[in-house]
Design an enzyme around this catalytic site. Sequence first.
Site, PDB file in Angstrom:
ATOM      1  N   LYS A  82      91.327 -28.385  14.547  1.00 12.51           N
ATOM      2  CA  LYS A  82      90.429 -28.761  12.979  1.00 12.51           C
ATOM      3  C   LYS A  82      91.251 -29.766  12.181  1.00 12.51           C
ATOM      4  O   LYS A  82      91.624 -28.788  11.723  1.00 12.51           O
ATOM      5  CB  LYS A  82      89.269 -28.940  13.404  1.00 12.51           C
ATOM      6  CG  LYS A  82      87.850 -30.088  12.662  1.00 12.51           C
ATOM      7  CD  LYS A  82      87.248 -30.900  13.825  1.00 12.51           C
ATOM      8  CE  LYS A  82      86.295 -31.950  13.829  1.00 12.51           C
ATOM      9  NZ  LYS A  82      85.865 -32.490  14.630  1.00 12.51           N
ATOM     10  N   GLY A 183      69.182 -40.192  13.912  1.00 13.03           N
ATOM     11  CA  GLY A 183      70.001 -40.622  13.788  1.00 13.03           C
ATOM     12  C   GLY A 183      70.317 -40.714  15.183  1.00 13.03           C
ATOM     13  O   GLY A 183      70.735 -41.834  15.653  1.00 13.03           O
ATOM     14  N   GLY A 185      72.798 -43.694  15.073  1.00 12.41           N
ATOM     15  CA  GLY A 185      74.167 -43.575  15.781  1.00 12.41           C
ATOM     16  C   GLY A 185      75.451 -44.939  16.414  1.00 12.41           C
ATOM     17  O   GLY A 185      74.250 -44.724  17.490  1.00 12.41           O
ATOM     18  N   VAL A 187      76.495 -42.927  18.882  1.00 12.20           N
ATOM     19  CA  VAL A 187      75.694 -41.911  20.180  1.00 12.20           C
ATOM     20  C   VAL A 187      74.455 -41.730  19.708  1.00 12.20           C
ATOM     21  O   VAL A 187      73.838 -42.150  21.349  1.00 12.20           O
ATOM     22  CB  VAL A 187      75.975 -40.507  19.175  1.00 12.20           C
ATOM     23  CG1 VAL A 187      75.939 -39.279  20.906  1.00 12.20           C
ATOM     24  CG2 VAL A 187      77.361 -40.364  19.304  1.00 12.20           C
TER      25      VAL A 187
HETATM   26  P1  NAD Z   1      77.489 -42.217  13.338  1.00 12.64           P
HETATM   27  O1  NAD Z   1      77.825 -42.014  12.154  1.00 12.64           O
HETATM   28  O2  NAD Z   1      77.727 -42.916  14.262  1.00 12.64           O
HETATM   29  O3  NAD Z   1      75.638 -41.543  13.182  1.00 12.64           O
HETATM   30  C1  NAD Z   1      75.327 -41.136  12.434  1.00 12.64           C
HETATM   31  C2  NAD Z   1      73.939 -41.364  12.445  1.00 12.64           C
HETATM   32  O4  NAD Z   1      73.142 -40.491  11.490  1.00 12.64           O
HETATM   33  C3  NAD Z   1      74.058 -42.820  11.323  1.00 12.64           C
HETATM   34  O5  NAD Z   1      73.687 -44.300  11.475  1.00 12.64           O
HETATM   35  C4  NAD Z   1      73.415 -42.222   9.369  1.00 12.64           C
HETATM   36  O6  NAD Z   1      73.179 -42.873   8.598  1.00 12.64           O
HETATM   37  C5  NAD Z   1      72.298 -41.387  10.407  1.00 12.64           C
HETATM   38  N1  NAD Z   1      72.299 -39.959   9.376  1.00 12.64           N
HETATM   39  C6  NAD Z   1      72.636 -39.141   8.674  1.00 12.64           C
HETATM   40  N2  NAD Z   1      71.806 -38.734   7.900  1.00 12.64           N
HETATM   41  C7  NAD Z   1      70.774 -38.692   8.605  1.00 12.64           C
HETATM   42  C8  NAD Z   1      69.591 -38.050   8.455  1.00 12.64           C
HETATM   43  N3  NAD Z   1      69.307 -36.986   8.069  1.00 12.64           N
HETATM   44  N4  NAD Z   1      68.292 -38.733   9.355  1.00 12.64           N
HETATM   45  C9  NAD Z   1      68.502 -39.711  10.290  1.00 12.64           C
HETATM   46  N5  NAD Z   1      69.446 -40.214  10.075  1.00 12.64           N
HETATM   47  C10 NAD Z   1      70.655 -39.744   9.240  1.00 12.64           C
HETATM   48  O7  NAD Z   1      77.890 -40.817  13.828  1.00 12.64           O
HETATM   49  P2  NAD Z   1      78.385 -40.466  16.049  1.00 12.64           P
HETATM   50  O8  NAD Z   1      79.286 -41.126  16.090  1.00 12.64           O
HETATM   51  O9  NAD Z   1      76.253 -41.400  16.248  1.00 12.64           O
HETATM   52  O10 NAD Z   1      77.540 -39.331  15.671  1.00 12.64           O
HETATM   53  C11 NAD Z   1      76.863 -38.207  15.348  1.00 12.64           C
HETATM   54  C12 NAD Z   1      76.568 -37.383  15.761  1.00 12.64           C
HETATM   55  O11 NAD Z   1      77.043 -36.778  17.316  1.00 12.64           O
HETATM   56  C13 NAD Z   1      77.753 -36.372  14.594  1.00 12.64           C
HETATM   57  O12 NAD Z   1      76.509 -35.203  13.681  1.00 12.64           O
HETATM   58  C14 NAD Z   1      78.782 -35.652  15.660  1.00 12.64           C
HETATM   59  O13 NAD Z   1      79.198 -35.346  14.581  1.00 12.64           O
HETATM   60  C15 NAD Z   1      78.388 -36.211  16.507  1.00 12.64           C
HETATM   61  N6  NAD Z   1      79.357 -35.976  17.450  1.00 12.64           N
HETATM   62  C16 NAD Z   1      79.636 -37.305  18.262  1.00 12.64           C
HETATM   63  C17 NAD Z   1      80.808 -37.693  19.153  1.00 12.64           C
HETATM   64  C18 NAD Z   1      81.402 -38.963  19.075  1.00 12.64           C
HETATM   65  O14 NAD Z   1      81.757 -39.337  20.570  1.00 12.64           O
HETATM   66  N7  NAD Z   1      80.807 -39.931  18.471  1.00 12.64           N
HETATM   67  C19 NAD Z   1      81.184 -36.333  19.796  1.00 12.64           C
HETATM   68  C20 NAD Z   1      80.256 -34.566  19.331  1.00 12.64           C
HETATM   69  C21 NAD Z   1      79.698 -34.645  18.216  1.00 12.64           C
END
Ligand code: NAD
Length: 350
Positions: A82, A183, A185, A187
């Site tokens: 990382k 969340g 977002g 995912v």
């Molecule tokens: P993203 O940034 O698109 O979405 C995250 C969402 O969470 C955002 O909309 C944000 O506003 C919201 N958020 C932040 N704090 C919050 C809280 N306290 N309560 C509710 N919502 C909150 O990220 P993503 O790509 O959807 O990833 C989501 C999680 O999954 C992260 O922890 C990331 O590390 C993990 N992850 C993602 C991937 C991937 O392929 N994108 C792969 C493995 C792990």
Amino acid sequence: MSFAIYAHPEFDAHETVLFGYDAATGLRAIVAVHSTHLGPSLGGCRMYPYADEAEALTDVLRLSRGMSYKAALAELPQGGGKSVIIGDPRADKTPALMHAMGRLVGRAAGSYIVAEDSGIGVADIRAMAEETAHVSGLAAEGAPGDGDPSPATALGTFLAMQVAAERALGSRDLAGVGVAIQGAGRVGTALAQHLRDAGARLWVSDTHALSAKACAQATGAEVVAPEAIYDVPVDIFAPCALGAVLSAATIPRLRARAVVGAANNQLATVADDARLLEAGVLYAPDYVVNAGGIIDIHYHRQGPYDAASARRHLDAIPRTLGQVLDAAQAEGRPAGAVADALARARIGRG
Ligand code: NAD
């Protein structure tokens, strides 16, 4: 200020920790390679305004080890690494800074392959790729989309949820099952779409109100205030926002029988693994559940993109989760500890 490296609590025999500095751009970054036992390490680059370098070091070491475990349990021929850049992605990011980061990645000489993470997107990886060949997370020839791993992460999380539901609720059919998604977002929203198609009942929260609303409109989910998501009377809680959300404060509030989500490092402390077991909540270890993204990245790196093979490989997620949950139940041990032990055995550190 001083801090330990070899005696750092998160050091865990990292093979390499590289501290990078570039005077012209002000780049301050750390590359951590936990293990190359199964192949070159691969992991995202996170850009974040860390309070100081000690905080950045702790983060990169924890995330890097997590990538080793994730790749090992996803049956990928790669190790875990990382990188972090100390800075605010909204204020401090420039193409020159990304070029400097690309040169730093190059100095790891292929033992580390960089991908996207929080604060770093596809355009940034393209800039790094002008300085080093050791990049991933870009779309391969013939692939749909731009290489964003989120849809695969969401699908893997959905497949994992079926296995967890079978163990915790008696059936893998998610029709009528209540799921609270923290969340909305990339995912979280894609997961909500799979769950809607499967007939689940959905609740969603997001600190960004518009994201929660958009997800609700697309999936029929009910919006809940961010702090209230732990209290919703559902069957499954799905953390898809940020880490350290399962703690002594939140676990007693959960009404769910299982936790299955995509967020990294969901347990606030090691003790929360056992706390969930004692509370009668099945915990699907986060890095087993959310490996869909790195599986997809692997197939983009192979190129040309073979969608059928990538999809077949996603089935390693429910298969491994089933093994972990069965062993945890048979041995009466917390699922996180069982997954860690399996991962460590696969990377030669058992
Ligand atoms: P993203 O940034 O698109 O979405 C995250 C969402 O969470 C955002 O909309 C944000 O506003 C919201 N958020 C932040 N704090 C919050 C809280 N306290 N309560 C509710 N919502 C909150 O990220 P993503 O790509 O959807 O990833 C989501 C999680 O999954 C992260 O922890 C990331 O590390 C993990 N992850 C993602 C991937 C991937 O392929 N994108 C792969 C493995 C792990």
